[in-house]
Design a protein around this motif. Structure first.
Motif, PDB file in Angstrom:
ATOM      1  N   LEU A  89      34.427  14.804  12.154  1.00  0.00           N
ATOM      2  CA  LEU A  89      33.790  15.617  13.196  1.00  0.00           C
ATOM      3  C   LEU A  89      32.558  14.905  13.761  1.00  0.00           C
ATOM      4  N   ALA A  90      31.790  14.270  12.874  1.00  0.00           N
ATOM      5  CA  ALA A  90      30.586  13.564  13.326  1.00  0.00           C
ATOM      6  C   ALA A  90      30.962  12.430  14.260  1.00  0.00           C
ATOM      7  N   VAL A  91      32.022  11.686  13.929  1.00  0.00           N
ATOM      8  CA  VAL A  91      32.461  10.587  14.779  1.00  0.00           C
ATOM      9  C   VAL A  91      32.951  11.126  16.123  1.00  0.00           C
ATOM     10  N   GLN A  92      33.748  12.195  16.069  1.00  0.00           N
ATOM     11  CA  GLN A  92      34.264  12.780  17.311  1.00  0.00           C
ATOM     12  C   GLN A  92      33.156  13.298  18.222  1.00  0.00           C
ATOM     13  N   ASN A  93      32.174  13.999  17.617  1.00  0.00           N
ATOM     14  CA  ASN A  93      31.170  14.691  18.434  1.00  0.00           C
ATOM     15  C   ASN A  93      30.025  13.804  18.900  1.00  0.00           C
ATOM     16  N   GLY A  94      29.854  12.657  18.270  1.00  0.00           N
ATOM     17  CA  GLY A  94      28.754  11.774  18.659  1.00  0.00           C
ATOM     18  C   GLY A  94      27.400  12.387  18.323  1.00  0.00           C
ATOM     19  N   GLU A  95      26.378  11.790  18.896  1.00  0.00           N
ATOM     20  CA  GLU A  95      24.996  12.225  18.636  1.00  0.00           C
ATOM     21  C   GLU A  95      24.816  13.703  19.008  1.00  0.00           C
ATOM     22  N   PRO A  96      24.334  14.542  18.077  1.00  0.00           N
ATOM     23  CA  PRO A  96      24.166  15.954  18.430  1.00  0.00           C
ATOM     24  C   PRO A  96      23.079  16.143  19.474  1.00  0.00           C
ATOM     25  N   LYS A  97      23.249  17.140  20.294  1.00  0.00           N
ATOM     26  CA  LYS A  97      22.263  17.470  21.327  1.00  0.00           C
ATOM     27  C   LYS A  97      20.973  17.962  20.653  1.00  0.00           C
ATOM     28  N   THR A  98      19.854  17.468  21.125  1.00  0.00           N
ATOM     29  CA  THR A  98      18.574  17.923  20.578  1.00  0.00           C
ATOM     30  C   THR A  98      18.188  19.278  21.173  1.00  0.00           C
ATOM     31  N   GLU A 107      28.473  30.033  14.107  1.00  0.00           N
ATOM     32  CA  GLU A 107      29.054  31.370  14.233  1.00  0.00           C
ATOM     33  C   GLU A 107      30.565  31.346  14.461  1.00  0.00           C
ATOM     34  N   SER A 108      31.067  30.204  14.825  1.00  0.00           N
ATOM     35  CA  SER A 108      32.513  30.142  15.084  1.00  0.00           C
ATOM     36  C   SER A 108      33.005  28.709  14.884  1.00  0.00           C
ATOM     37  N   GLY A 109      34.292  28.513  14.951  1.00  0.00           N
ATOM     38  CA  GLY A 109      34.891  27.181  14.909  1.00  0.00           C
ATOM     39  C   GLY A 109      34.539  26.420  13.641  1.00  0.00           C
ATOM     40  N   ASN A 110      34.322  25.124  13.818  1.00  0.00           N
ATOM     41  CA  ASN A 110      34.080  24.275  12.657  1.00  0.00           C
ATOM     42  C   ASN A 110      32.785  24.627  11.919  1.00  0.00           C
ATOM     43  N   GLY A 111      31.763  25.063  12.680  1.00  0.00           N
ATOM     44  CA  GLY A 111      30.505  25.453  12.033  1.00  0.00           C
ATOM     45  C   GLY A 111      30.748  26.586  11.046  1.00  0.00           C
ATOM     46  N   LYS A 112      31.518  27.565  11.465  1.00  0.00           N
ATOM     47  CA  LYS A 112      31.814  28.698  10.600  1.00  0.00           C
ATOM     48  C   LYS A 112      32.629  28.247   9.380  1.00  0.00           C
ATOM     49  N   LYS A 113      33.602  27.391   9.645  1.00  0.00           N
ATOM     50  CA  LYS A 113      34.405  26.864   8.532  1.00  0.00           C
ATOM     51  C   LYS A 113      33.519  26.126   7.527  1.00  0.00           C
ATOM     52  N   PHE A 114      32.554  25.359   8.043  1.00  0.00           N
ATOM     53  CA  PHE A 114      31.634  24.646   7.140  1.00  0.00           C
ATOM     54  C   PHE A 114      30.881  25.636   6.249  1.00  0.00           C
ATOM     55  N   GLU A 115      30.381  26.687   6.877  1.00  0.00           N
ATOM     56  CA  GLU A 115      29.644  27.693   6.091  1.00  0.00           C
ATOM     57  C   GLU A 115      30.530  28.321   5.023  1.00  0.00           C
ATOM     58  N   GLN A 116      31.820  28.410   5.315  1.00  0.00           N
ATOM     59  CA  GLN A 116      32.750  28.996   4.350  1.00  0.00           C
ATOM     60  C   GLN A 116      33.191  27.984   3.292  1.00  0.00           C
ATOM     61  N   GLY A 117      32.686  26.769   3.394  1.00  0.00           N
ATOM     62  CA  GLY A 117      33.043  25.745   2.414  1.00  0.00           C
ATOM     63  C   GLY A 117      34.438  25.192   2.630  1.00  0.00           C
ATOM     64  N   ALA A 118      34.946  25.364   3.845  1.00  0.00           N
ATOM     65  CA  ALA A 118      36.331  24.981   4.102  1.00  0.00           C
ATOM     66  C   ALA A 118      36.464  23.603   4.763  1.00  0.00           C
ATOM     67  N   ILE A 119      35.340  22.885   4.827  1.00  0.00           N
ATOM     68  CA  ILE A 119      35.402  21.544   5.431  1.00  0.00           C
ATOM     69  C   ILE A 119      34.909  20.524   4.407  1.00  0.00           C
ATOM     70  N   ASP A 120      35.763  19.582   4.049  1.00  0.00           N
ATOM     71  CA  ASP A 120      35.318  18.607   3.032  1.00  0.00           C
ATOM     72  C   ASP A 120      34.580  17.445   3.690  1.00  0.00           C
ATOM     73  N   LEU A 121      34.054  16.539   2.868  1.00  0.00           N
ATOM     74  CA  LEU A 121      33.178  15.480   3.385  1.00  0.00           C
ATOM     75  C   LEU A 121      33.913  14.564   4.357  1.00  0.00           C
ATOM     76  N   GLU A 122      35.176  14.294   4.084  1.00  0.00           N
ATOM     77  CA  GLU A 122      35.916  13.403   4.986  1.00  0.00           C
ATOM     78  C   GLU A 122      36.105  14.052   6.357  1.00  0.00           C
ATOM     79  N   LYS A 123      36.393  15.338   6.350  1.00  0.00           N
ATOM     80  CA  LYS A 123      36.552  16.059   7.603  1.00  0.00           C
ATOM     81  C   LYS A 123      35.199  16.119   8.357  1.00  0.00           C
ATOM     82  N   LEU A 124      34.130  16.299   7.608  1.00  0.00           N
ATOM     83  CA  LEU A 124      32.796  16.321   8.222  1.00  0.00           C
ATOM     84  C   LEU A 124      32.519  14.997   8.930  1.00  0.00           C
ATOM     85  N   ARG A 125      32.879  13.894   8.255  1.00  0.00           N
ATOM     86  CA  ARG A 125      32.667  12.576   8.865  1.00  0.00           C
ATOM     87  C   ARG A 125      33.478  12.444  10.153  1.00  0.00           C
TER      88      ARG A 125
END
Lengths: 243, 243, 243, 243
Positions: free
Chosen positions: A217-226, A197-215
């Motif tokens: 974010l994944a490295v920065q955020n670590g394992e997602p909370k279950t 609904e906001s931030g990077n998630g929203k940008k992703f939905e808008q197609g504004a985050i490319d694969l390198e940026k996604l990677r």
């Protein structure tokens, strides 16, 4: 019925051509309504081109018919296609293409169209939740494409069946309203998508985050909370609302 | 798993021999209880010798094990065998062989053991009607052979699931009692067999009417009166009792 | 069709009583033949009492009809009961109860009786292997309970269908003979039961080893040697014999 | 897994967004190949968004991925979606989207992924006919996504299985070539569409005949001549070519 005497694509294209001609004629003579098409697996042919909601929507899109056609979903056709009734309703509704409903019921342990009258409360509740969530059905309504059982041999049975089917859906609507209004229901569902609904998630939905940026974010955020999907709690909620 | 490396009958006989040996040993050391055997179609093998209630009862009869064994019926095994849960319970109960229940739930649109928790009120009501009608289950009870869903990742989900399953069966019992006590229910069912309670019907049941006499009666009586099975009315009754 | 207006056991007993009366009448007027009964799942009713070979054999045993009745196995009924055709033939044949065959074919991706003509070589080979192994079928034979497809609209199609069906079974017989005579086939199958041909294995089959003795043997012998079932090799053999 | 904690369309859109990002990245770093996506019904989730060929093609079209992606069709996934293997291959091939094949085999009487080795000649013949008709598969090939049976416990069984699978497809190719070259095969299939090759049929295919003109033609031409689909003759042809 047999793949080797058939050109499936050519026949599908013929169907598309014919439906476009029918649509054009309707518009020409002033018909402003919506055309309806009904998914149907397996009967009478083996290689049915209109197997389920997803297949028919794909066909309408390919054939440039999306603006004029909506779907009529039949409960027993959905189950014959290995989907639940609610699944095929949802697929149609989320594409804005749920036009009408054939409200009947299959037998969960056989493989043909039984067209029972719809007496299952769960089916009715799920249908009504979908209608409430996606703004109803237009232009159609609920139609009983159903017949009484072979051993229901009295005139009265026709009344029992229609009354039972109507009551089931009426009650389903009341229960569905209570579920949809329940904060638990919306919290669980919306909570699972909150990060979009906001931030990077929203940008992703808008197609504004490319694969390198996604990677990155994944490295920065670590394992997602279950987060639990709370499926059993939702099932309990439905049962509690059945009163 | 493959018919051509297998002697099905020989293997079934081996199983019977083994079970008789186990039974004899149990009795020898003073075990007075009932042995339980569970029907299971398809998993892990293709040619399962214990497909459903009817198959297992036939096996017990052939192997002379009827006096010592009863069945443990699992909901999801019944549905995988193309029967409803209530069907396989009834087959076992009417033979006096319903010994215990694995209360779980399958998915009606797939083909493997999902072992959902039992949250379906209809299943619970039907189970409880059968238990009330046939004198309960002995020696077993209701066992949750179920697991929470893959996306139910919290400890709490275990509680929600067990509470939901228990509540469903408890509520099912209350509803079932109201159905079984309802005169409509017994009238419809018993009415269909009324002609066997006295006169020639009773004699037929006792095996005291031969084929020639049966033909004579058919000629005398003419076309039998059609009696509705009232299936939709019974379904309405069940829905009405769900409160 | 509905469990709650039905007494399944009472109806099954009525059927048994009727069949015994029919049998007695036949014998009385000098009929020395075998009576035939055909398993059939699901159509027309939901709770069919004659679901598959195992169910019908159990019924015949309970109703004391085993000496007078044999089974007529229909290919498409076996598959509707979630069994392969060969499975239901084997169950009947191994009990000495295979009386006749309705040779047709179902559609593996639908759930009703299609009654295709039998054109599948694997089905024909498997059927003929079973007939060769268990001494043929008596008193019946192979009957085409089949119809041509809806789009086969010429008189000629009837001939094509019958010729195709007959050729398939004739060829199946020739192939089956080569398989049954192949040492590989018998070695694999008999090898798996070799330990029951003598010594303790034979004693076990005779019921002469009790559970305590079995445990002793298990301790003495340790982990049993694993023997491959050679399923893929058997499938290769069948394909190689198709020439 | 559960409709009421899920927004199907939102998740499908997320998947599309992710795949477009992956595609863009690949193109950016110079990858010129085709991306592959595999339809898969039911496992592990209940509401799989990639149910079969038609569903996945619809998804690719909606998500603007048609130019970069093709399908990898798995035999056992097609059958779990209630289609024959050949059906899903044809749907993909006729859209120019057949990219690769997972050549395995399901069990026709159960409902999960068995991943048997592909030993069925009919499957292999049908696959090869489709490949011959639609110009092969690019960029992929035939991959055994298969495992030996649980009771195939020897190292040798791995060899038997791979040899059997390869031989089946090699033989299937030789047989398919003979079928496709057979005038009977092409005559039956092409004959059914002959009326669309010229005149009004061709004009219809080009979209140049409106509904009023179609009606006029129907009135002029009267009842169309029935032409047999010759399904049984085609099945006989296949059996005859198996040598």
């Amino acid at each position: 019925m047999h793949l080797f005497n058939t050109r499936m694509k050519r026949e599908t294209d013929h169907l598309g051509t014919f439906l476009r001609a029918a649509r054009d004629y309707g518009r020409k003579i002033g018909f402003k309504g919506t055309y309806l098409i009904e998914p149907k697996p397996m009967e009478p042919t083996k290689h049915q081109y209109d197997f389920d909601s997803a297949t028919v929507i794909g066909f309408l899109r390919e054939q440039d018919l999306l603006d004029d056609f909506k779907l009529n979903i039949e409960a027993n056709h959905a189950t014959l296609a290995s989907h639940s009734f609610a699944h095929d309703l949802t697929v149609a509704a989320e594409s804005g293409l749920l036009g009408s409903i054939d409200a009947n019921r299959g037998d969960n342990q056989n493989g043909w169209d039984t067209d029972y009258f719809p007496m299952d409360l769960y089916d009715a509740i799920e249908t009504m939740i979908i209608l409430l969530e996606y703004g109803g059905i237009k232009p159609g309504g609920l139609n009983f494409d159903a017949k009484i059982r072979r051993n229901s041999t009295d005139l009265n049975d026709l009344f029992y069946a229609h009354i039972g089917g109507m009551d089931t859906f009426a009650r389903g609507l009341l229960i569905a309203e209570n579920i949809v209004k329940n904060p638990l229901y919306t919290e669980i569902r919306d909570g699972r998508y909150a990060s979009f609904e906001s931030g990077n998630g929203k940008k992703f939905e808008q197609g504004a985050i490319d694969l390198e940026k996604l990677r990155e974010l994944a490295v920065q955020n670590g394992e997602p909370k279950t987060t639990s999907g709370r499926q059993e709690l939702l099932e309990n909620l439905i049962n509690r609302m059945i009163r």
